[in-house]
Structure formats: C-alpha cells, structure tokens
Write a protein that holds these residues in place. Sequence first.
Motif, mmCIF file in Angstrom:
data_model
loop_
_atom_site.group_PDB
_atom_site.id
_atom_site.type_symbol
_atom_site.label_atom_id
_atom_site.label_comp_id
_atom_site.label_asym_id
_atom_site.label_seq_id
_atom_site.Cartn_x
_atom_site.Cartn_y
_atom_site.Cartn_z
ATOM 1 N N ASN A 142 0.857 -1.170 0.000
ATOM 2 C CA ASN A 142 0.000 0.000 0.000
ATOM 3 C C ASN A 142 0.900 1.229 0.000
ATOM 4 O O ASN A 142 2.122 1.107 -0.094
ATOM 5 C CB ASN A 142 -0.939 -0.025 1.214
ATOM 6 N N ASP A 143 0.337 2.400 0.069
ATOM 7 C CA ASP A 143 1.136 3.625 0.014
ATOM 8 C C ASP A 143 0.910 4.448 1.278
ATOM 9 O O ASP A 143 -0.058 5.197 1.387
ATOM 10 C CB ASP A 143 0.748 4.437 -1.232
ATOM 11 N N PHE A 144 1.833 4.298 2.228
ATOM 12 C CA PHE A 144 1.730 5.021 3.489
ATOM 13 C C PHE A 144 2.790 6.126 3.568
ATOM 14 O O PHE A 144 3.313 6.422 4.641
ATOM 15 C CB PHE A 144 1.876 4.062 4.669
ATOM 16 N N SER A 145 3.115 6.707 2.424
ATOM 17 C CA SER A 145 4.184 7.706 2.386
ATOM 18 C C SER A 145 3.723 9.075 2.873
ATOM 19 O O SER A 145 4.538 9.908 3.263
ATOM 20 C CB SER A 145 4.722 7.830 0.955
ATOM 21 N N ARG A 146 2.413 9.325 2.874
ATOM 22 C CA ARG A 146 1.920 10.665 3.173
ATOM 23 C C ARG A 146 1.561 10.869 4.641
ATOM 24 O O ARG A 146 1.584 11.986 5.139
ATOM 25 C CB ARG A 146 0.690 10.963 2.310
ATOM 26 N N GLU A 147 1.206 9.800 5.298
ATOM 27 C CA GLU A 147 0.716 9.938 6.674
ATOM 28 C C GLU A 147 1.346 8.862 7.558
ATOM 29 O O GLU A 147 1.366 7.689 7.195
ATOM 30 C CB GLU A 147 -0.812 9.814 6.691
#
Length: 335
Positions: free
Chosen positions: A201-206
């Motif tokens: 998944n993409d948890f790069s922002r939060e």
Amino acid sequence: ILELRNNQLESLVPIGNAIFFSLTNLRVLKLDRNRIIDLPDTICRLQKLVEVNLSTNNLSLVPNGLTQCHNLRVVNLGNNLITLLPYSVGFLKNLQELNIYNNPLQDPPYDDVITQGLQKTLWTCRQKYWARQNGPVPEVSVYAAGVGNECLTVQPEFQRRLKKMIDESGSSVTLQQLNLKKIPEEVYDVERMTRLDLSRNDFSREMLEFRENFVSLKILSLKWCQLKELSPSIQSLRHLLELNLECNHLTIVPQQLTRLIRLQILRVNNNRVFSLPESIGEMTELRELYVDANRVEYLPVSIGKLRHLRVLSLSQNRLRMVEPSLLKLSSLRIL
C-alpha cells in the motif's frame, strides 16, 4: 565470465540449453552486438549470474527465465525490439542498473516510467504484476471537502467492500495492495487480532498510528509500503513476535522499536538505514535480524547482548569493520 560479443549469433535456443545447464557458476554473460532473436527460459539455471549484456540484438521479448536470476545486478537490454518488459522484473531485489534504451517499449511506458529511474520502474512492474494476479487495484472515489480540499472521504462502495474483507478476516487480517493511505478505522475494531498484513500500500503521506487495542498482534507486515518513518506508537505492540519492514524508504530504526522486547524476527532489509540504535541490545528475544541492502557503516556494541540471535544478515551495506561484540553471539548460526 562468458563473452560472445560482436558476432553473428541469431539464436541461442539449441546451444543455450546446454550452456545454461552446464555453466551454473557463470557470473557475467556478454552477448551484445549479435543478431540474437531469442533466449531459452533455461537461463534461469544461472542463479549466480550478476551481469548480463544483451544490447544491440534483435530481441523482441525478454525471456521470463532471466527474471528468475535473483542475483542480477546489471541488465543491459538496450537497442533491441522489445515492446514489453516482464512485470516479474520488479522482483529482482538486487538489481542496481537496468538499461533498456532505444527500444519501442510500450509497457511500462518509457517516458512516464523508465525515465523516472530504476526504483520507479521496479515499483510499477510489481504493481502491474499483482494487478494481473489479483485483479486491478480498486479505484477509490473520494469526496473532497475543507478549505483546501484536504479532507477526503472514501465513497461508500469501496468502504463497504473494505469492511466486508475485514469482518471476514477473523484474527488474521490481510489488506494487501488496496491503495490504502492509512490504516482503516475498521481494523482498530478487530478483537484479538494476531496477524496484520498491509503490504504493497502507500503510506508515504501519513504516519501510521498503532493503538493500544493492537496489543494482541503477533505478526505485522508492512513491506513495500513506501514508509519513510515509523511512528513512536510502534512501541505499543508489546506482544509482537515478527515485524516485516523490508523494501521501504526508512533511514533510521527508531529507538521506540527496540522496546518490543518480545520480538523474535525483524526485517528491515532493502531500506536506506544508516545505523542501528544502541538500544537494540534490549531486544534479547530476537532470533533473526535482516538488515541487507542498506547503508549501515557500523554496528552498535550492544548487538552482542542478543544472546538468542541465530540469523544476522548484513549483506550489501557499507560496513567498515566487524564489531568485536559479535563474538558474544553464541547462538548465531547464519552470518
């Protein structure tokens, strides 16, 4: 090393099978500037291969067997007739250089992906691979609100699907490759959850939030999630036995992580970690520690306190010396 460069070879299918079955210790294969149109999939037999040069030939397809040579570091496919890059290329973890210039490449697109660099190319290939295996990543429609459209609410269709997946998971929750940006609220409501897999998944922002009701969690997988840092709340997972953080963008292992004193397996390989915290010696139950493919220069002295450690993997780092306290690791079996 086998060099057959600048000849008039057209096909390696007949002789290639014999070569690839026999020369299993081959590390470098240079076949550039020939007329080769195909290679046999038996090239996968060359498991020690680290460099292959197939540039300036007539290849229209990349043999799938080549993507099974997991030690490859340098691949040159430039100046051929290749239109499609196999998605399995994305799983070549040791790859450092991929040249595919001057090909009529259509997928992944050259301008939008290839020119963005190796990591972007590998990530895109992995996403396309899993989409082919599991179906396309669901398109999540959102409703934007707030002064700067900063409040995003997931539309009901996806929310219902997500809730159903979580409700049917029981104590083992798997939410791989769902384009998630944070841990869904429904996950926090799962009682006595022992395993949580949020990979790809993409948890790069939060920054991810680990709450107290995760206390029963024993296995947590966050590989390929584009993580840049870990929340201090990771320390609340005090019953965790296995943590997988491989293939992210972490630069440090936070000190709070070392408070997981029951942890037995820790994977932080394929990140950008410069050092391990001195407090790692407090993780006395640790059995396996994987720190491959990072930027570690020195090991903390306290690593010698990990009396139960059986596996310590540190390949492809920048170590300048062997830490003397490693001699205290009497349980070590693999180094």
